[in-house]
Design an enzyme around this catalytic site. Structure first.
Site, PDB file in Angstrom:
ATOM      1  N   TYR A  38     -12.320  -1.722  -3.850  1.00 47.34           N
ATOM      2  CA  TYR A  38     -12.834  -1.841  -2.471  1.00 47.34           C
ATOM      3  C   TYR A  38     -14.360  -1.700  -2.419  1.00 47.34           C
ATOM      4  O   TYR A  38     -14.893  -1.312  -1.381  1.00 47.34           O
ATOM      5  CB  TYR A  38     -12.176  -0.781  -1.590  1.00 47.34           C
ATOM      6  CG  TYR A  38     -10.828  -1.194  -1.009  1.00 47.34           C
ATOM      7  CD1 TYR A  38     -10.684  -2.397  -0.305  1.00 47.34           C
ATOM      8  CD2 TYR A  38      -9.706  -0.387  -1.132  1.00 47.34           C
ATOM      9  CE1 TYR A  38      -9.459  -2.772   0.245  1.00 47.34           C
ATOM     10  CE2 TYR A  38      -8.482  -0.762  -0.583  1.00 47.34           C
ATOM     11  CZ  TYR A  38      -8.367  -1.954   0.102  1.00 47.34           C
ATOM     12  OH  TYR A  38      -7.165  -2.316   0.656  1.00 47.34           O
TER      13      TYR A  38
ATOM     14  N   LYS B 202       0.828  -1.205   0.000  1.00 48.56           N
ATOM     15  CA  LYS B 202       0.000   0.000   0.000  1.00 48.56           C
ATOM     16  C   LYS B 202       0.866   1.260   0.000  1.00 48.56           C
ATOM     17  O   LYS B 202       2.092   1.185   0.213  1.00 48.56           O
ATOM     18  CB  LYS B 202      -0.923  -0.042   1.224  1.00 48.56           C
ATOM     19  CG  LYS B 202      -1.967  -1.175   1.159  1.00 48.56           C
ATOM     20  CD  LYS B 202      -2.889  -1.138   2.375  1.00 48.56           C
ATOM     21  CE  LYS B 202      -3.966  -2.215   2.289  1.00 48.56           C
ATOM     22  NZ  LYS B 202      -4.890  -2.169   3.460  1.00 48.56           N
TER      23      LYS B 202
ATOM     24  N   ASN C 243      -1.809   0.053   6.956  1.00 44.63           N
ATOM     25  CA  ASN C 243      -1.304  -1.242   7.408  1.00 44.63           C
ATOM     26  C   ASN C 243      -0.453  -1.983   6.356  1.00 44.63           C
ATOM     27  O   ASN C 243      -0.386  -3.207   6.347  1.00 44.63           O
ATOM     28  CB  ASN C 243      -2.451  -2.102   7.943  1.00 44.63           C
ATOM     29  CG  ASN C 243      -3.535  -2.352   6.916  1.00 44.63           C
ATOM     30  OD1 ASN C 243      -3.388  -1.981   5.756  1.00 44.63           O
ATOM     31  ND2 ASN C 243      -4.613  -2.999   7.326  1.00 44.63           N
TER      32      ASN C 243
ATOM     33  N   HIS D  75      -1.959  -5.463   1.428  1.00 42.68           N
ATOM     34  CA  HIS D  75      -3.274  -6.068   1.196  1.00 42.68           C
ATOM     35  C   HIS D  75      -3.083  -7.510   0.742  1.00 42.68           C
ATOM     36  O   HIS D  75      -2.123  -7.821   0.040  1.00 42.68           O
ATOM     37  CB  HIS D  75      -4.037  -5.319   0.097  1.00 42.68           C
ATOM     38  CG  HIS D  75      -5.197  -6.098  -0.452  1.00 42.68           C
ATOM     39  ND1 HIS D  75      -6.434  -6.109   0.164  1.00 42.68           N
ATOM     40  CD2 HIS D  75      -5.292  -6.958  -1.500  1.00 42.68           C
ATOM     41  CE1 HIS D  75      -7.236  -6.930  -0.502  1.00 42.68           C
ATOM     42  NE2 HIS D  75      -6.569  -7.453  -1.518  1.00 42.68           N
TER      43      HIS D  75
HETATM   44  P1  ATP Z   1      -6.923  -5.855   3.115  1.00 40.64           P
HETATM   45  O1  ATP Z   1      -8.278  -6.094   2.486  1.00 40.64           O
HETATM   46  O2  ATP Z   1      -6.370  -4.484   2.857  1.00 40.64           O
HETATM   47  O3  ATP Z   1      -5.963  -6.958   2.878  1.00 40.64           O
HETATM   48  P2  ATP Z   1      -8.024  -6.843   5.537  1.00 40.64           P
HETATM   49  O4  ATP Z   1      -8.664  -7.878   4.698  1.00 40.64           O
HETATM   50  O5  ATP Z   1      -7.166  -7.276   6.675  1.00 40.64           O
HETATM   51  O6  ATP Z   1      -7.132  -5.872   4.693  1.00 40.64           O
HETATM   52  P3  ATP Z   1     -10.535  -5.432   5.472  1.00 40.64           P
HETATM   53  O7  ATP Z   1     -11.551  -5.640   6.525  1.00 40.64           O
HETATM   54  O8  ATP Z   1     -10.726  -6.044   4.135  1.00 40.64           O
HETATM   55  O9  ATP Z   1      -9.111  -5.833   6.092  1.00 40.64           O
HETATM   56  O10 ATP Z   1     -10.365  -3.856   5.299  1.00 40.64           O
HETATM   57  C1  ATP Z   1      -9.720  -3.321   4.150  1.00 40.64           C
HETATM   58  C2  ATP Z   1      -8.811  -2.206   4.564  1.00 40.64           C
HETATM   59  O11 ATP Z   1      -9.600  -1.131   5.051  1.00 40.64           O
HETATM   60  C3  ATP Z   1      -7.868  -2.531   5.720  1.00 40.64           C
HETATM   61  O12 ATP Z   1      -6.695  -3.180   5.329  1.00 40.64           O
HETATM   62  C4  ATP Z   1      -7.566  -1.156   6.247  1.00 40.64           C
HETATM   63  O13 ATP Z   1      -6.603  -0.482   5.430  1.00 40.64           O
HETATM   64  C5  ATP Z   1      -8.910  -0.478   6.110  1.00 40.64           C
HETATM   65  N1  ATP Z   1      -9.716  -0.617   7.327  1.00 40.64           N
HETATM   66  C6  ATP Z   1     -10.347  -1.731   7.769  1.00 40.64           C
HETATM   67  N2  ATP Z   1     -11.000  -1.517   8.910  1.00 40.64           N
HETATM   68  C7  ATP Z   1     -10.783  -0.211   9.216  1.00 40.64           C
HETATM   69  C8  ATP Z   1     -11.194   0.647  10.275  1.00 40.64           C
HETATM   70  N3  ATP Z   1     -11.974   0.206  11.270  1.00 40.64           N
HETATM   71  N4  ATP Z   1     -10.766   1.926  10.245  1.00 40.64           N
HETATM   72  C9  ATP Z   1      -9.997   2.395   9.239  1.00 40.64           C
HETATM   73  N5  ATP Z   1      -9.588   1.640   8.206  1.00 40.64           N
HETATM   74  C10 ATP Z   1      -9.960   0.360   8.186  1.00 40.64           C
HETATM   75 MG    MG Z   2      -9.803  -7.412   2.954  1.00 41.79          MG
END
Ligand code: ATP
Ligand code: MG
Length: 138
Positions: A49, A9, A112, A115
């Site tokens: 997304y 990211k 974070n 992805h």
């Molecule tokens: P990714 O899809 O990025 O691999 P993930 O599957 O662990 O991460 P998801 O629940 O799919 O997490 O959320 C997608 C992304 O949205 C997260 O990686 C993070 O960058 C952001 N995100 C998720 N939850 C929150 C939150 N509560 N507040 C802010 N940003 C969030």
């Molecule tokens: Mg995800």
């Protein structure tokens, strides 16, 4: 054999973590079969997304993902989806296991670093969303 989409990211690229992420992927034995740097447009990030579009953090997430370039990769290997998510660690770095990318490099739950696709269906959609067949060296 499975394929999954990995993204370094904007925060990960900006902080100079491309090499460390790639090193961990290769050390684990996952094969990088496609890779490209891209500055995501608003439209491209929103389409990627779309499952999160009703979430309160959606607008922030799109702003973050479009602020500077990302590195897109397609990974291949046995159980690649779960293995890559294992290397990544939990979404919130506070909950991530020691030795994971997010524990070691992430700033917070949004910024974070990486992805990874979360299931075979999403992996197929996400790899296809960013890579043409001719770009995948499978
Ligand atoms: P990714 O899809 O990025 O691999 P993930 O599957 O662990 O991460 P998801 O629940 O799919 O997490 O959320 C997608 C992304 O949205 C997260 O990686 C993070 O960058 C952001 N995100 C998720 N939850 C929150 C939150 N509560 N507040 C802010 N940003 C969030
Ligand atoms: Mg995800």
């Amino acid at each position: 054999m499975q394929r999954t989409l990995a993204i370094v990211k904007p925060d990960g690229v900006a902080k100079g973590y491309i090499g460390e992420v790639v090193k961990r992927i290769e050390a684990d034995g996952l094969k990088i079969i496609a890779m490209r740097m891209e500055l995501l447009t608003q439209t491209k990030a929103e389409g990627f997304y779309y499952v999160h579009k009703e979430r309160p953090f959606f607008n922030d997430l799109i702003a973050f993902m479009t602020e500077s370039p990302v590195v897109l990769m397609c990974l291949e290997g046995e159980d690649a989806i779960a293995r890559w998510r294992g290397l990544m660690g939990a979404t919130n770095p506070e909950n991530a296991d020691p030795g994971t990318i997010r524990k070691d490099m992430a700033t917070n739950i949004e910024r974070n670093v990486v992805h990874g696709s979360d299931a075979p269906e999403t992996a197929a959609f996400e790899v296809d969303y960013f890579f043409k067949g001719s770009e995948i060296m499978g």
